[in-house]
Design an enzyme around this catalytic site. Structure first.
Site, short mmCIF file in Angstrom:
data_model
loop_
_atom_site.label_atom_id
_atom_site.label_comp_id
_atom_site.label_asym_id
_atom_site.label_seq_id
_atom_site.Cartn_x
_atom_site.Cartn_y
_atom_site.Cartn_z
N ASP A 18 0.88 -1.17 0.00
CA ASP A 18 0.00 0.00 0.00
C ASP A 18 0.93 1.23 0.00
OD1 ASP A 18 -2.36 1.66 0.55
OD2 ASP A 18 -1.50 1.85 2.57
N ILE A 19 0.43 2.38 -0.37
CA ILE A 19 1.30 3.56 -0.44
C ILE A 19 1.03 4.53 0.73
CG2 ILE A 19 1.91 5.60 -1.82
CD1 ILE A 19 1.29 3.89 -4.34
N ASP A 20 -0.16 5.13 0.74
CA ASP A 20 -0.44 6.20 1.72
C ASP A 20 -0.62 5.63 3.12
OD1 ASP A 20 -0.99 8.80 -0.04
OD2 ASP A 20 -1.74 7.04 -1.10
#
Ligand SMILES: [Mg+2]
Length: 260
Positions: free
Chosen positions: A36-38
């Site tokens: 996942d990024i954020d």
């Protein structure tokens, strides 16, 4: 107040964090990495465009991608175009919009799907009611309402999208997040996005590892647990299906650096 408790409260103003085992320091064998990024690789910002990627993070991801022979993919609610813009010039494999979009080979372009008329009308309506405090992000078939800058608007935002479910065509669901709420097509699910990669080279046959920080990542953790992988929740709340926890973005990046 003891130091650990104080740290937990300062890192997570909304929910207390659960104390969970940390994943093993160094992974061995053949594994595949889903990120996942954020909230996982980048600290959340009030606006999704207000984050930036350091050269250090770019080179960390490049190094991991090389070490894993390309078995690394972002699994994110952002569109692939938004991911590319954020990480440019790096273009890694990615599932965008919770798996509505896939880039199975690095460098391929992915077009964002059009916004259906009923979702566009709903977005207009919500924008008019909530005003400037909330940021309404239009992502084709996915509608995200970010309330990080105005947390008091979250209950009303959630109510508006839940009410809309009754009038929209079937096939949508509402997913609450750490600082906002999203309306998604049912087939948009991180678990399915991970499975799609695991069916193809260079992922297939490897042990999947997934790191995420939010409600929408839980579905990915379930898939990972079912397939004998390693599920890791960043800033874990009391209820999570992940097997392991990491305290925050800094600890996550340090753990990833340890895998190089
Ligand atoms: Mg996240």
């Amino acid at each position: 107040m003891n130091e650990v408790l104080q740290k937990m409260i300062s890192e997570s103003p909304q929910k207390p964090q659960a104390v969970m085992p940390k994943p093993q320091a160094v992974l061995t064998g053949e594994w595949a990495l889903f990120l996942d990024i954020d909230g996982t690789l980048l600290e959340h910002a009030e606006h999704p465009d207000a984050v930036s990627v350091s050269d250090e993070l770019r080179s960390l991801l490049q190094g991991l991608d090389r070490k894993l022979d390309g078995a690394l993919a972002f699994i994110t609610g952002r569109s692939v175009a938004a991911v590319d813009h954020l990480f440019q010039p790096l273009k890694l494999r990615a599932a965008g919009l919770y798996g509505l979009e896939h880039r199975l080979s690095p460098g391929d372009d992915v077009e964002i799907a059009d916004e259906p008329a009923d979702i566009a009308a709903l977005a207009d309506e919500i924008e008019a009611e909530l005003g400037r405090g909330a940021y309404i992000e239009r992502k084709g078939r996915v509608l995200a309402i970010h309330t990080r800058a105005a947390p008091h608007l979250l209950p009303r935002a959630t109510q508006l999208v839940e009410q809309a479910l009754a009038t929209l065509p079937k096939g949508y669901r509402v997913v609450p997040g750490n600082a906002g709420v999203e309306l998604l097509p049912l087939e948009a699910a991180k678990g399915a996005a991970i499975r799609r990669f695991m069916d193809i080279a260079p992922f297939t046959g490897r042990r999947p590892v997934f790191l995420g920080d939010d409600t929408s990542d839980e579905n990915g953790f379930e898939t990972i647990n079912d397939t004998g992988g390693i599920s890791i929740r960043v800033k874990p709340p009391a209820h999570t299906t992940a097997q392991y926890g990491l305290a925050g973005v800094a600890e996550t990046l340090a753990w990833l650096r340890g895998q190089l």
